[in-house]
Design an enzyme around this catalytic site. Structure first.
Site, PDB file in Angstrom:
ATOM      1  CE  LYS A 193      42.262  46.273  40.979  1.00  0.00           C
ATOM      2  NZ  LYS A 193      40.773  45.716  40.882  1.00  0.00           N
ATOM      3  CG  ASN A 194      40.921  44.814  37.278  1.00  0.00           C
ATOM      4  OD1 ASN A 194      40.972  44.580  38.622  1.00  0.00           O
ATOM      5  ND2 ASN A 194      40.410  45.848  36.883  1.00  0.00           N
ATOM      6  NE  ARG A 211      31.984  43.719  41.590  1.00  0.00           N
ATOM      7  CZ  ARG A 211      30.738  43.445  41.526  1.00  0.00           C
ATOM      8  NH1 ARG A 211      30.068  43.441  42.704  1.00  0.00           N
ATOM      9  NH2 ARG A 211      29.978  43.172  40.787  1.00  0.00           N
ATOM     10  CB  CYS A 251      36.131  49.446  44.836  1.00  0.00           C
ATOM     11  SG  CYS A 251      37.653  49.802  45.310  1.00  0.00           S
ATOM     12  NE  ARG A 281      32.084  47.034  41.487  1.00  0.00           N
ATOM     13  CZ  ARG A 281      33.271  46.945  41.453  1.00  0.00           C
ATOM     14  NH1 ARG A 281      33.837  47.164  42.416  1.00  0.00           N
ATOM     15  NH2 ARG A 281      33.754  46.439  40.287  1.00  0.00           N
ATOM     16  N   PRO A 282      25.369  45.312  41.613  1.00  0.00           N
ATOM     17  CG  PRO A 282      23.779  45.570  40.463  1.00  0.00           C
ATOM     18  CD  PRO A 282      24.657  46.408  40.996  1.00  0.00           C
ATOM     19  CB  ILE A 283      26.480  39.736  40.823  1.00  0.00           C
ATOM     20  CG1 ILE A 283      25.596  38.844  41.859  1.00  0.00           C
ATOM     21  CG2 ILE A 283      27.540  40.347  41.229  1.00  0.00           C
ATOM     22  CD1 ILE A 283      26.344  37.636  42.280  1.00  0.00           C
ATOM     23  CG  ASP A 284      21.416  42.837  37.826  1.00  0.00           C
ATOM     24  OD1 ASP A 284      22.555  43.015  38.143  1.00  0.00           O
ATOM     25  OD2 ASP A 284      20.664  43.255  37.079  1.00  0.00           O
ATOM     26  CG  ASP A 305      39.114  51.082  36.404  1.00  0.00           C
ATOM     27  OD1 ASP A 305      37.858  51.183  36.901  1.00  0.00           O
ATOM     28  OD2 ASP A 305      39.707  49.722  36.086  1.00  0.00           O
TER      29      ASP A 305
HETATM   30  N1  EPU Z   1      26.697  45.556  36.623  1.00  0.00           N
HETATM   31  C1  EPU Z   1      25.078  45.234  37.230  1.00  0.00           C
HETATM   32  N2  EPU Z   1      24.795  43.830  37.065  1.00  0.00           N
HETATM   33  C2  EPU Z   1      25.914  42.908  36.924  1.00  0.00           C
HETATM   34  C3  EPU Z   1      27.241  43.436  36.513  1.00  0.00           C
HETATM   35  C4  EPU Z   1      27.442  44.671  36.290  1.00  0.00           C
HETATM   36  O1  EPU Z   1      24.422  46.201  37.485  1.00  0.00           O
HETATM   37  O2  EPU Z   1      25.448  41.939  37.068  1.00  0.00           O
HETATM   38  C5  EPU Z   1      26.822  46.926  36.645  1.00  0.00           C
HETATM   39  C6  EPU Z   1      28.199  47.390  37.798  1.00  0.00           C
HETATM   40  O3  EPU Z   1      27.507  47.886  38.823  1.00  0.00           O
HETATM   41  C7  EPU Z   1      28.710  48.594  36.830  1.00  0.00           C
HETATM   42  C8  EPU Z   1      28.488  48.281  35.486  1.00  0.00           C
HETATM   43  O4  EPU Z   1      27.446  47.097  35.437  1.00  0.00           O
HETATM   44  O5  EPU Z   1      27.883  49.759  36.967  1.00  0.00           O
HETATM   45  C9  EPU Z   1      29.760  47.552  34.695  1.00  0.00           C
HETATM   46  O6  EPU Z   1      30.264  46.486  35.626  1.00  0.00           O
HETATM   47  P1  EPU Z   1      31.192  45.519  34.944  1.00  0.00           P
HETATM   48  O7  EPU Z   1      30.741  44.399  35.619  1.00  0.00           O
HETATM   49  O8  EPU Z   1      31.551  45.583  33.762  1.00  0.00           O
HETATM   50  O9  EPU Z   1      32.508  45.841  35.897  1.00  0.00           O
HETATM   51  P2  EPU Z   1      33.207  44.786  36.908  1.00  0.00           P
HETATM   52  O10 EPU Z   1      33.633  43.496  36.500  1.00  0.00           O
HETATM   53  O11 EPU Z   1      32.551  44.721  38.321  1.00  0.00           O
HETATM   54  C10 EPU Z   1      35.531  45.376  36.243  1.00  0.00           C
HETATM   55  C11 EPU Z   1      36.841  45.821  36.983  1.00  0.00           C
HETATM   56  C12 EPU Z   1      36.743  47.173  37.309  1.00  0.00           C
HETATM   57  C13 EPU Z   1      36.540  48.101  35.907  1.00  0.00           C
HETATM   58  C14 EPU Z   1      35.380  47.458  35.109  1.00  0.00           C
HETATM   59  C15 EPU Z   1      35.130  48.260  33.793  1.00  0.00           C
HETATM   60  C16 EPU Z   1      37.549  43.720  37.895  1.00  0.00           C
HETATM   61  C17 EPU Z   1      38.048  43.207  39.149  1.00  0.00           C
HETATM   62  N3  EPU Z   1      37.179  45.147  38.046  1.00  0.00           N
HETATM   63  O12 EPU Z   1      34.506  45.626  37.099  1.00  0.00           O
HETATM   64  O13 EPU Z   1      38.041  47.703  37.860  1.00  0.00           O
HETATM   65  O14 EPU Z   1      36.368  49.394  36.307  1.00  0.00           O
HETATM   66  O15 EPU Z   1      35.355  46.214  35.085  1.00  0.00           O
HETATM   67  O16 EPU Z   1      36.169  47.960  32.976  1.00  0.00           O
HETATM   68  O17 EPU Z   1      38.089  43.524  36.804  1.00  0.00           O
HETATM   69  C18 EPU Z   1      39.362  48.811  39.349  1.00  0.00           C
HETATM   70  O18 EPU Z   1      40.253  48.162  39.103  1.00  0.00           O
HETATM   71  O19 EPU Z   1      39.356  50.008  40.048  1.00  0.00           O
HETATM   72  C19 EPU Z   1      37.911  48.629  38.965  1.00  0.00           C
HETATM   73  C20 EPU Z   1      36.813  49.045  39.708  1.00  0.00           C
END
Ligand code: EPU
Length: 442
Positions: free
Chosen positions: A23-24, A95, A119, A124-127, A310
Site C-alpha cells: 500500500k505505502n 491522508r 487513519c 498527525r500534523p504536517i508541520d 505498523d
Molecule cells: N509528524 C509530525 N509532523 C509532520 C510529519 C509527521 O508531527 O509534519 C509525526 C506523525 O504524526 C507521527 C511521526 O511524525 O507521529 C512519524 O510520521 P511519518 O510522517 O513518518 O509517518 P507517515 O508518513 O504519516 C507512513 C505510513 C504509515 C507508517 C509510517 C511509519 C503511509 C501512507 N503511511 O506514515 O503507515 O506507519 O510512515 O513508517 O506511507 C499504515 O500503513 O498503517 C501506516 C500508518
C-alpha cells in the site's frame, strides 16, 4: 453495505500466502506518476480501499486513472489534470492527498489542499512537511476559516532542508517537490523506510536524479520525466507480518512469499527471541510456524530500521499467548492502541502503563506536548485463552489485529468496520479462508 466479518476461531491456520503489492509504495508511486510526462503503467497495485480513493481523487482532478483489477495494473496520467484544488471529501478519506502539492504546484504554480485525514492514529500534523516546502521556496498559508492549505511556487524549488524529526511521507513529498528544482537540493535527517527507496527507484528509472545516502538525499533538478517501461510495486511487508503473526498466534504455519528478508528483519529478530518459528525457504520465501510456547518480550517501535510501528498491534495479540509479561512502547504515533479495549473484550489481559521517560520530546517521534496526557505503553500478561466477542475496528492495523484475535478465539466473533481493514489489505477474507480460517463478510 457489507462491513463486518463473522469469524469462528480457535483452530490452527495453515497454508501459503502470496503477498500483494505494498500500500505505502503503491499510493506514493501513483502520485509520483502524475509527475511523469505521458504517465506510467504500474503493476502489482493492490485492490484496496485507499488505492480506490486515490484513483477517484485523480479522476476528479481531470487525470487518467484506469485500474484493470483482474491484472492489478493501473494506468496513470496527470497530463490532463485541470483542477488545482483537492475536495475536502477526498482529503478526509485519504491522508496522502497532501502529496498532491508536488504535481499540482508543478502544473499550476499554486494549489489548495485540505488538512489531511486518514487513519485515526494520533494528531498527525504536517508541520514538518510545510516547513520543508517553505525551505524550498514554496509559500504555504493555512486558512483557519476553511481548513485548507494554500500553496504558491514562483520559480523553481531550491535550497536545503533538515527535518527536525524524520517523516516518511514528508521525505517522499519533498523528493517529489525537488525533482524539477534549481541545481541540487539537499534533504537531511530524512526517513529511511524501504518504501521511500522504491519510490526513488521509480523516479530514477523515469529520468530523475536522486541519490540516497542513509538519511541524506540529494536531488539534482531535471527538465522532465518520461518512462517507457511499466513499474512493478514491491510486496507489502506489513501484510507479511500480519499473516506471519496470524499463523503463529493460531498455532499453525504460513509460507509467505515474495518478500526480501531485509524488509522484515527487525520483526524476525524479535520473533525468534519470542520463540516464534521461522525458516528461510529461499531469498524471498519464508515459513513462519508455531514451535512451542512463546516467550514474553519487550519492544519499542521506531522508524526504520527499528521495529515498525505498523507491526506493534499484530505483535500485541501474539504476545497474549506468550508466557510472562510483555511490554510494548509506541514511540512513533500517538493513539496507536485502539485495539487494547477491544482485545480485552476477548479476554486479553492488557493494561496501560507509564514507564518513566527522561526526555520525552526527543524519545517520541511525534510532536510531544508536555501538557497533554499520553498512553504510549502497555503491559500484556500471557498466555491467556481468548473467547469470542463483538469488536469494532478503529484503524487499519488495529483491524488486522482484531481479526487475528477473533481467529485465535474459541467461538464466534463479530468484527465491525471491515472497510477500514480493507483500506490496506487486499482480499483479506479470501486469504484467511485459504489458510483454513472460518471468516465470512456480511
Ligand atoms: N509528524 C509530525 N509532523 C509532520 C510529519 C509527521 O508531527 O509534519 C509525526 C506523525 O504524526 C507521527 C511521526 O511524525 O507521529 C512519524 O510520521 P511519518 O510522517 O513518518 O509517518 P507517515 O508518513 O504519516 C507512513 C505510513 C504509515 C507508517 C509510517 C511509519 C503511509 C501512507 N503511511 O506514515 O503507515 O506507519 O510512515 O513508517 O506511507 C499504515 O500503513 O498503517 C501506516 C500508518
Amino acid at each position: 453495505m457489507e462491513d463486518a466479518y463473522i469469524i469462528n476461531g480457535g483452530k490452527p491456520l495453515h497454508g501459503q500466502i502470496k503477498l500483494s503489492g505494498a500500500k505505502n509504495v503503491a499510493l506514493k508511486v501513483i502520485i509520483a506518476s502524475l509527475m511523469v510526462e505521458g504517465g506510467a503503467v504500474l503493476h502489482n497495485i493492490p485492490r484496496i480501499n485507499d488505492v480506490f480513493e486515490l484513483l477517484n481523487l485523480i479522476k476528479a482532478l481531470g487525470g487518467r486513472a484506469e485500474f484493470d483489477k483482474e491484472k492489478n495494473t493501473v494506468v496513470i496520467d496527470g497530463d490532463n489534470i485541470n483542477k488545482n484544488e483537492v475536495d475536502l471529501l477526498f482529503a478526509s478519506k485519504i491522508r496522502v492527498s497532501f502529496m498532491l502539492f508536488a504535481p499540482l504546484l508543478k502544473k499550476f504554480g499554486r494549489c489548495r489542499i485540505p488538512n489531511p485525514g486518514g487513519c485515526r492514529i494520533g494528531a498527525r500534523p504536517i508541520d514538518r512537511i510545510v516547513d520543508g516546502m517553505k525551505a524550498l521556496g514554496v509559500a504555504v498559508r493555512y486558512e483557519h476559516d476553511t481548513g485548507y492549505y494554500q500553496a504558491e511556487m514562483k520559480g523553481k524549488p531550491q535550497g536545503k532542508f533538515i527535518f527536525g524529526k524524520p517523516s516518511h511521507t514528508g521525505t517522499e513529498l519533498l523528493i517529489l517537490m525537488s525533482i524539477f528544482g534549481e541545481g541540487t537540493i539537499l534533504l537531511e535527517n530524512c526517513a529511511r523506510e524501504p518504501e521511500i527507496k522504491d519510490m526513488i527507484d521509480f523516479l530514477n528509472t523515469s529520468g530523475a536524479k536522486i541519490k540516497q545516502n542513509g538519511a541524506v538525499i540529494e536531488i539534482t533538478g531535471v527538465a522532465t520525466l518520461h518512462r517507457s517501461q511499466p513499474f512493478a510495486i514491491t510486496a507489502d511487508r506489513n501484510e507479511a507480518v500480519t499473516y506471519a503473526s496470524l499463523a503463529i498466534a493460531t498455532k499453525g504455519e504460513a509460507i509467505i512469499s515474495s518478500i526480501p528478508e531485509k524488509m522484515i528483519d527487525s520483526f524476525i529478530v524479535h520473533l525468534q527471541a519470542a520463540n516464534g518459528g521461522y525458516e528461510k525457504i529461499n531469498d524471498t520465501t519464508f515459513r513462519f510456524f508455531y514451535k512451542g510456547e512463546l516467550k514474553a518480550t519487550n519492544i519499542e517501535t521506531e522508524p526504520h530500521p527499528g521495529f515498525m510501528t505498523d507491526w506493534q498491534p499484530n505483535w500485541a495479540v501474539l504476545m497474549t499467548q506468550a508466557k510472562g509479561i510483555s511490554l510494548i512502547t509506541e514511540r512513533v504515533f500517538e493513539n496507536r492502541f485502539s485495539y487494547v479495549e477491544e482485545l480485552r473484550k476477548l479476554g486479553a489481559e492488557i493494561e496501560f502503563i507509564k514507564p518513566p521517560v527522561s526526555n520525552p520530546a526527543e524519545y517520541f517521534f511525534f510532536n510531544f506536548d508536555p501538557v497533554k496526557k499520553y498512553n504510549q505503553a502497555i503491559k500484556i500478561k500471557g498466555p491467556v485463552k481468548l473467547h469470542g466477542g463483538a469488536l469494532t475496528i478503529a484503524d487499519l492495523r488495529a483491524g488486522a489485529t482484531l481479526a487475528i484475535g477473533a481467529l485465535m478465539a474459541e467461538g464466534e466473533s463479530v468484527v465491525n468496520g471491515a472497510s477500514i481493514l480493507e483500506r490496506g489489505y487486499e482480499n483479506f477474507d479470501e486469504k484467511v479462508r485459504s489458510l483454513g480460517g472460518n471468516i465470512v463478510k456480511i
